[in-house]
Design an enzyme around this catalytic site. Structure first.
Site: not given
Ligand code: WQD
Length: 343
Positions: A125, A150, A154, A295, A298
């Site tokens: 990742s 997590y 990785k 969050r 992030d």
């Molecule tokens: C994306 C953006 C949030 C939810 C993580 C892991 C990565 C992979 C994917 C597993 C961010 C914003 C999110 C919400 C929001 N893991 N958001 N409201 O955190 O980039 O990556 O998941 O496969 O390894 O690190 O992905 O989809 O959680 O968030 O505003 O309800 O959307 O703050 O900017 P992330 P995400």
């Protein structure tokens, strides 16, 4: 016909990769413990390709079961998806994450060593980079101290692979995913988040479906053009195809080292608000959302420099963000229809 083991092969990225493997003429055997998916995905894969993969419901934490599998099955390569992947959850359950994400990796590699098997593709990742100092992120960017358990699994997973490939006759590739989204063109497989979705796209589609009241946008005070965080959202089918390209690189011995890693993204960053606007436009709907606090954990922005992956894997993304967001919505609507029919 080359036979490939796909662990976690009934999961979101796993199932899409199984479809592409079968499309490329590989024989596929799946191991999955069904802890985060449904056996129905096996039927869906067969509906798409006409071929039902060999399936073994095995929990890779049971070393004896792993040993028994490899005493009865010889494979030409392994694509290893099976792992826990919820960033937030990992902070509350570190030992579960280290046991499941790393203990099982060691068991698989021990069996490869014991049976002289080769060609291992690891699901890594972009999280390993944390907040990169420079964007877009190249493979030369330093791996930073993980901000989550997590992410740490990785990073350690890649270290284990590097040491194992150096010590044994093992060739391995880690694919550092950015943000996988969307669903197969057939709308027969897609993301199946259990419980409240952690990731952005499933939360958006469930909000549009009325399952969630509104989307919370985690912060609009980041140092980005519109203040919301930026990510590289890659269509899951493009991501699946990157695994085939990496597997072929190892099978046909085109790798330049026993352990390699590649950034797998589109090369384009999109902010949360841009995702919302694009989702509304391609699907012709309005989304309920509100801006709330950031969050914890992030990062501000991450998107890939895809030069090395394009060149070394002979792979590039073919699908657009619009296609991914349209397929995600169609998939969500299909889930609703199924649930209504079951009621
Ligand atoms: C994306 C953006 C949030 C939810 C993580 C892991 C990565 C992979 C994917 C597993 C961010 C914003 C999110 C919400 C929001 N893991 N958001 N409201 O955190 O980039 O990556 O998941 O496969 O390894 O690190 O992905 O989809 O959680 O968030 O505003 O309800 O959307 O703050 O900017 P992330 P995400």
């Amino acid at each position: 016909m080359k036979k490939i083991l796909v662990t976690g092969g009934l999961g979101f990225i796993g199932a899409h990769t199984v479809v592409e493997l079968q499309n490329e003429g590989f024989e596929v055997v799946i191991i999955d413990n069904l802890s985060n998916t449904s056996i129905n995905v096996l039927t869906s894969i067969a509906d798409i390709t006409g071929i039902t993969p060999d399936f073994h419901q095995i929990d890779l934490r049971n070393k004896g079961d792993v040993q028994e599998f490899f005493s009865n099955n010889t494979v030409d390569g392994i694509i290893h998806f099976a792992a826990f992947k919820a960033v937030g959850e990992s902070m509350h359950k570190p030992l579960d994450y280290y046991e499941n994400n790393l203990g099982t990796l060691v068991y698989l590699l021990q069996e490869m060593r014991n049976h002289q098997l080769n060609n291992f593709i690891f699901s890594s990742s972009c999280t390993v980079y944390g907040q990169a100092d420079e964007l877009p992120i190249t493979e030369k960017a330093p791996v930073k101290t993980a901000e989550s358990v997590y992410g740490n699994t990785k990073q350690i997973g890649e270290e284990i692979l590097k040491d194992a490939s150096n010590a044994y006759n093992l060739n391995a590739i880690a694919l550092r995913y950015f943000n996988p989204i969307g669903a197969h063109d057939s709308i027969k497989i897609g993301e199946l988040p259990l419980g409240v979705p952690q990731n952005l796209i499933p939360f958006i589609t469930q909000t549009a479906a009325g399952i969630r009241k509104e989307l919370s946008v985690f912060g609009d005070d980041y140092d980005t053009p519109d203040g919301t965080a930026v990510r590289d959202y890659i269509h899951v089918v493009d991501l699946a195809k990157a695994h085939i390209a990496a597997l072929k690189r190892l099978i046909y011995k085109n790798n330049k080292a026993s352990f390699e890693f590649f950034n797998v993204g589109t090369g384009t960053g999109s902010s949360v608000l841009e995702i919302i606007k694009t989702f509304e436009k391609v699907n012709n709907l309005k989304l309920n959302y509100k801006i709330v606090a950031r969050r914890a954990g992030d990062i501000t922005a991450a998107y890939a420099d895809t030069t090395i992956a394009n060149k070394e894997l002979g792979w590039k993304t073919e699908k657009s963000l619009e296609e991914a967001l349209e397929s995600a919505w169609k998939w969500q609507q299909k889930q609703q229809l199924k649930q209504q029919q079951q009621q």
